[in-house]
Each structure stands twice: as C-alpha cells, then as structure tokens.
Write an enzyme that holds these catalytic residues in place. Structure first.
Site, mmCIF file in Angstrom:
data_model
loop_
_atom_site.group_PDB
_atom_site.id
_atom_site.type_symbol
_atom_site.label_atom_id
_atom_site.label_comp_id
_atom_site.label_asym_id
_atom_site.label_seq_id
_atom_site.Cartn_x
_atom_site.Cartn_y
_atom_site.Cartn_z
ATOM 1 N N GLU A 129 0.834 -1.213 0.000
ATOM 2 C CA GLU A 129 0.000 0.000 0.000
ATOM 3 C C GLU A 129 0.859 1.250 0.000
ATOM 4 O O GLU A 129 0.597 2.209 -0.737
ATOM 5 C CB GLU A 129 -0.930 0.024 1.224
ATOM 6 C CG GLU A 129 -1.840 1.242 1.233
ATOM 7 C CD GLU A 129 -2.591 1.464 2.546
ATOM 8 O OE1 GLU A 129 -2.789 2.635 2.918
ATOM 9 O OE2 GLU A 129 -2.975 0.465 3.201
ATOM 10 N N THR A 165 -3.477 3.155 5.628
ATOM 11 C CA THR A 165 -4.845 2.983 6.147
ATOM 12 C C THR A 165 -4.951 2.037 7.335
ATOM 13 O O THR A 165 -5.917 2.106 8.096
ATOM 14 C CB THR A 165 -5.788 2.478 5.033
ATOM 15 O OG1 THR A 165 -5.294 1.227 4.532
ATOM 16 C CG2 THR A 165 -5.894 3.484 3.907
#
Length: 286
Positions: A129, A165
């Site tokens: 990510e 996140t």
C-alpha cells in the site's frame, strides 16, 4: 468443558473481501488469472486460491507477461504498474480498496499542487500500500515507520502528513503533536487522518474481546501489518495471548487450566481459518 468464542468483529475487511470475490469470479470462468503479489497477507488463504488456479507473480515477472489478466489486490499499486499493463496489453482486474484509492488521489492532488512540500506517509517501508502511495509523488514522499522517525523531517519546510490505512491512531496522533510543537512558524503543517475506520474501530473492539477470555489465540499471517498492530493490542490487554498462522501451531499446553478461549484475527484472516483453530482445540481436548 472449555468455552471457545470466535470474535465476530475479526476477519476480512471490505477491501479484502471484494478482492477475493473478484478473484473467485474470474477463476470460475476457467481462464488463467495472475495476481500481483499475495492477494492477502495470509499464507493459508493464498494457498487456497492457488489451488483454484490463481497464479501469484511479482513486478519483475509481470514485465514478461503479455495479453493476460492480472488482478491488483486491495493494497493498490503505483502509476507505473498501470503504464506497464498498457504497454504489455494486460487486462487489469482492479481490486484496489476504495479507501486506498481515495487516499492515492488525495496524495497525488496534494503533490501536484505543491511539489516542493514534504509529503509524509506514516507507514511501513516497502509495504504494498505504501509503495502505491509513494508512487503518487514520483517516489518523493517521505515514509516514517515509527514515532522516532519524525525527527528526520525538515521543520522549516511545509509538511503534509498522511497515514497508511491500517496503522494505529495513537502513534499517528503522537506524530502530529510532535510536528505541531516543532514546525517553523513560517511553514505550513497539515495532517489528514487517513486510517480506515473499519480497521481503527477494531482496536477497542479487540481489546474488549481479549479482556473477556483466559486465553487468546490471535490468527494472522506473519506479513500482516494490521495483524502486528492488533496482536500488540491483544497482548497488552491479555498477556496470555499467542499469535499463530494456523491450527497446527497451537500448543495444547496453553489450553491447560483455562475455561474460556477467544479466537480473533486481522483484517487479512479468513473466518474459515479461525474455525479450523477452534475445531483443532475441540478435537484435542476430548
């Protein structure tokens, strides 16, 4: 009789569920499907989908593929991956989590509007990510992995802070406080809470769950960043907590003199794996 409870709040998050569903749908059509990196940070689930025909590849292997279908997992990818797919006539099955996709767009917009500022990402270096997020800034973003890394920033320049996140809120807020205390009066500092609420809410939930049981078995892959954060929380609440990847790793000595066992896991942990752990204990305590 030992009581075993599986945490209803554990297991795949929305992004992972969607990625796996897309993979299963494509595999059901009988075509070869490639996945760029492990579809989820859980070896057992990767193995299950591999048995159904999903082929895991890395970026180097993708360079040699043409006219095939490649699934992009929930973590997201940098722009270069899409450019490569276009050059090699690869059909992308994009399973990037909507939360991650939105974050990528925000970072790109910020970078394009002020390229000289420091775009800072609180996250794990090298994580899929994070690579996708850094890619939105022509790889100029600064990644800080832990609170101590914040001292490396230049407090005389503008700072825009984002987070992977799946990171923890507490450490993120400590970083914000430190930057606010040290930033030059002439510089701009803005922070954006980009931690997924579905993940963040698991922290208090898993703490409550861990406090209810004599023994906690936390099921997660060793590569799972979210798993590391959640297990740390479990262990701080209940020191009699153990992290395992599969049922066979359970030491039945742990079960001695306990009345209740709680089984929980990360956002990358399939429910069926937690159920296997429960069944393993039940089989071996008769």
């Amino acid at each position: 009789m030992i009581q075993i409870e599986i945490d209803n709040g554990s297991g795949f998050c929305f992004g992972v569920t969607t990625a796996i569903k897309k993979a299963e749908e494509k595999l059901a059509e009988g075509e070869t499907l490639y996945c760029l990196g492990d579809i989820v940070h859980n070896g057992m689930e990767v193995e299950r989908l591999h048995d159904r025909g999903l082929v895991t590849i890395d970026h180097e292997q993708m360079k040699n593929l043409h006219h095939v279908k490649v699934l992009l997992r929930a973590h997201g990818e940098p722009p270069e991956t899409y450019e490569l797919a276009q050059r090699n006539h690869i059909e992308i099955i994009d399973a990037t989590c909507p939360v991650v996709l939105q974050l990528q767009k925000r970072i790109k917009k910020q970078y394009d509007s002020n390229p000289s500022a420091q775009i800072v990402i609180f996250g794990k270096k090298g994580h899929a990510e994070v690579l996708g997020l850094v890619g939105q800034t022509q790889n100029k973003a600064i990644v800080i992995e832990k609170f101590e890394d914040v001292t490396k920033l230049d407090f005389n320049r503008d700072i825009y802070l984002y987070s992977q996140t799946t990171k923890g809120l507490d450490e993120f807020h400590r970083i914000i406080d430190y930057i606010q205390d040290h930033i030059s009066k002439k510089s701009v500092f803005q922070s954006f809470d980009t931690i997924c609420r579905q993940v963040a809410n698991r922290m208090p939930n898993i703490a409550t769950f861990a406090s209810r049981h004599d023994l906690i078995l936390f099921v997660a892959g060793k590569k799972s960043s979210n798993g590391k954060v959640l297990f740390k929380e479990c262990h701080s609440v209940n020191p009699n907590s153990f992290q395992i990847e599969k049922a066979e790793e359970i030491d039945m000595n742990w079960v001695t003199n306990v009345n209740t066992i709680g089984i929980c896991g990360a956002t990358s942990t399939p429910k069926w794996l937690m159920e296997e752990c429960r069944d393993y204990i039940l089989r071996n305590t008769k």
